[in-house]
Scaffold this motif. Structure first.
Motif, short mmCIF file in Angstrom:
data_model
loop_
_atom_site.label_atom_id
_atom_site.label_comp_id
_atom_site.label_asym_id
_atom_site.label_seq_id
_atom_site.Cartn_x
_atom_site.Cartn_y
_atom_site.Cartn_z
N SER A 1 -23.00 10.71 20.74
CA SER A 1 -22.72 12.14 20.81
C SER A 1 -22.69 12.61 22.26
CB SER A 1 -23.79 12.95 20.06
OG SER A 1 -23.86 12.61 18.71
N VAL B 1 -20.04 16.84 20.04
CA VAL B 1 -19.06 16.00 19.35
C VAL B 1 -19.67 14.63 19.11
CG1 VAL B 1 -16.77 14.96 19.47
CG2 VAL B 1 -17.14 17.26 20.41
N THR B 2 -19.50 14.11 17.90
CA THR B 2 -20.12 12.84 17.52
C THR B 2 -19.08 11.91 16.89
OG1 THR B 2 -22.24 13.91 17.08
CG2 THR B 2 -21.90 11.74 16.09
N GLU C 1 -18.99 8.01 14.91
CA GLU C 1 -19.94 7.13 14.23
C GLU C 1 -19.19 6.02 13.50
OE1 GLU C 1 -23.86 7.80 11.35
OE2 GLU C 1 -22.85 9.46 12.36
N LEU D 1 -16.35 7.81 11.28
CA LEU D 1 -16.68 9.22 11.15
C LEU D 1 -16.49 9.94 12.47
CD1 LEU D 1 -19.07 7.31 9.66
CD2 LEU D 1 -19.69 9.54 8.75
N MET D 2 -16.11 11.20 12.38
CA MET D 2 -15.99 12.07 13.55
C MET D 2 -16.43 13.46 13.14
SD MET D 2 -15.16 12.34 16.78
CE MET D 2 -14.10 10.93 17.14
N GLY D 3 -17.26 14.09 13.96
CA GLY D 3 -17.74 15.42 13.61
C GLY D 3 -18.06 16.24 14.84
N ALA D 4 -18.21 17.55 14.63
CA ALA D 4 -18.54 18.46 15.72
C ALA D 4 -19.43 19.58 15.21
CB ALA D 4 -17.27 19.03 16.34
N GLU D 5 -20.36 20.01 16.08
CA GLU D 5 -21.22 21.17 15.79
C GLU D 5 -21.01 22.21 16.90
OE1 GLU D 5 -25.09 18.93 13.74
OE2 GLU D 5 -25.24 19.81 15.74
N SER E 1 -20.41 23.52 11.55
CA SER E 1 -20.04 22.12 11.79
C SER E 1 -18.88 21.73 10.88
CB SER E 1 -21.23 21.20 11.54
OG SER E 1 -21.60 21.24 10.17
N GLY F 1 -16.49 17.84 9.86
CA GLY F 1 -16.34 16.42 10.12
C GLY F 1 -15.44 15.76 9.09
N GLN G 1 -14.56 11.59 7.37
CA GLN G 1 -14.99 10.20 7.22
C GLN G 1 -13.95 9.41 6.45
OE1 GLN G 1 -19.06 9.24 5.76
NE2 GLN G 1 -18.07 8.08 4.12
#
Length: 408
Positions: free
Chosen positions: A268, A276-277, A279, A304-308, A318, A320, A322
């Motif tokens: 992250s 931004v993460t 995984e 996986l890709m995600g954001a807060e 948030s 994301g 997957q």
């Protein structure tokens, strides 16, 4: 607090004090098979037919606890590691129906044309439930200002049950419905006329979990390895179904139901109020023995890709996505046991109610690929034409949770 599961080594980078997370997920799922069978004889009729099972789980709980002081954190967690619901097929399964739809042609053949069924009626039903609860307990230590390690022990408790009925079978002979028992008496198929299934399975496993975490400036990273859960289930069978190949669940028999080892890595970076993460999950399916073993060609990967975004001191949103990519031989699938690659998307909202209480809300629909399985249907020595099964699934999940913090 859910770092106890997702990032156990990272718990030592939390604030000193007590951290408790109480969560519940709610989910609805369907599993559907659209099946067709091209028989030499169309007696009994088997056009494209849908066989759908549904499950609604309103309580899929998890609880996470961590106490952190200076460089040490101790933690525990309880959650559903697999299953968590009951699925019902009120119209049975295509594989059951194919066997029954074979009977009219077999009856006509075996009776030398004396009995030529024009159709049939039957009762097919299947219900299955599965639940694996995982208990985790462990500790983490901050080795340097930026690196930490954790070790945990996980105890998995699995409980499955299956109920099924295959009865009420009648054939239309000259406009009259005749019980199958009369027409099949003395034949090899008589035993299939009236059957039921009632079986329970239970098992326990113990396995370790190890992890590392990195935290410096705007960067965070984690690495976790969950060892295989070598679960072995014992059949407690009150009634069994024999589809011509012996019983499905012999009483007292032990079967492997292992959960594959998992390697998970994540990184992250903070960009002001946005984190931004990315995984990656790798499941070692080839090394786990379970009901999917005969169809597994290779290991499963998830990306996986995600954001807060911390909108303010109290509000956070948030999102994301997957991708779950399986590696299985779909030609060997059955409608009783299939899994499908998928895309999931998620959205979340968090609100800091007080300095010590945070409310979390989330939603996650999953979109599955469509899988087709084709082959030749046979019963005993009789070849009864080609079948085609198209498998699909749907899933929608919601989550609600409270994060509690006590101490400095």
């Amino acid at each position: 607090p859910d770092a106890v599961y997702n990032n156990p080594a990272g718990t030592v980078f939390m604030a000193d004090g007590w951290h408790i997370g109480i969560n519940d997920q709610m989910a609805t799922q369907t599993r559907k098979t659209v099946s067709s069978l091209s028989m030499d004889s169309k007696i009994g009729g088997f056009a494209d037919t849908e066989f759908e099972g549904g499950v609604t789980s309103l309580v899929i709980p998890s609880v996470h606890f961590a106490w952190k002081h200076n460089r040490l954190a101790v933690m525990a967690g309880l959650g559903v590691n697999g299953g968590g619901g009951t699925i019902e097929y009120n119209n049975g399964l295509a594989s059951f129906e194919r066997i029954i739809s074979s009977f009219p042609a077999l009856i006509a053949q075996n009776s030398g044309g004396m009995y030529v069924p024009a159709g049939y009626a039957r009762n097919l039903y299947l219900k299955g439930s599965s639940m694996t609860l995982a208990f985790n307990v462990g500790a983490a230590y901050r080795i340097t200002d930026w690196l930490s390690a954790a070790a945990m022990v996980r105890v998995g408790v699995t409980s499955n049950s299956y109920e099924a009925a295959l009865n009420g079978l009648e054939f239309n002979i000259g406009g009259n419905m005749m019980p199958a028992a009369n027409l099949l008496a003395g034949s090899d198929y008589a035993a299939l006329v009236d059957q039921s299934l009632d079986v329970k399975q239970k098992g326990v496993s113990v396995s370790p979990v190890v992890a590392l975490a990195f935290h410096k400036d705007k960067w965070d990273a984690s690495l976790k390895y969950e060892f295989k859960m070598a679960t072995e289930l014992k059949n407690e069978t009150a009634a069994d179904i024999d589809l011509g190949t012996g019983g499905m669940f012999p009483n007292g028999e032990k079967v492997k139901s292992e959960t594959p080892a998992l390697l998970a890595a994540a990184v992250s970076r903070h960009f002001g109020p946005v984190k931004v993460t990315a995984e990656w999950h790798h499941y070692f399916d080839k090394n786990a023995k379970n009901s999917f073993s005969p169809v597994i060609k290779g290991n499963t990967n998830e990306y996986l890709m995600g954001a807060e975004w911390s909108i303010s001191d109290r509000w956070l949103v948030s999102a994301g996505a997957q991708r779950t990519q399986l590696n299985m031989d779909e030609k060997l699938y059955s409608d009783m046991n299939f899994s499908i690659s998928s895309w999931s998307v998620g959205a979340g909202l968090a609100f800091l109610c007080t300095d010590n209480i945070r409310l979390n809300l989330g939603v996650m629909p999953t979109f599955y690929d469509e899988v087709t399985n084709e082959g030749e249907h046979s019963f005993g020595d009789a070849k009864l034409g080609q079948f085609k099964d198209v498998y699909n699934r749907t899933s929608m999940a919601w989550g609600v949770g409270l994060d509690l913090k006590f101490g400095k």
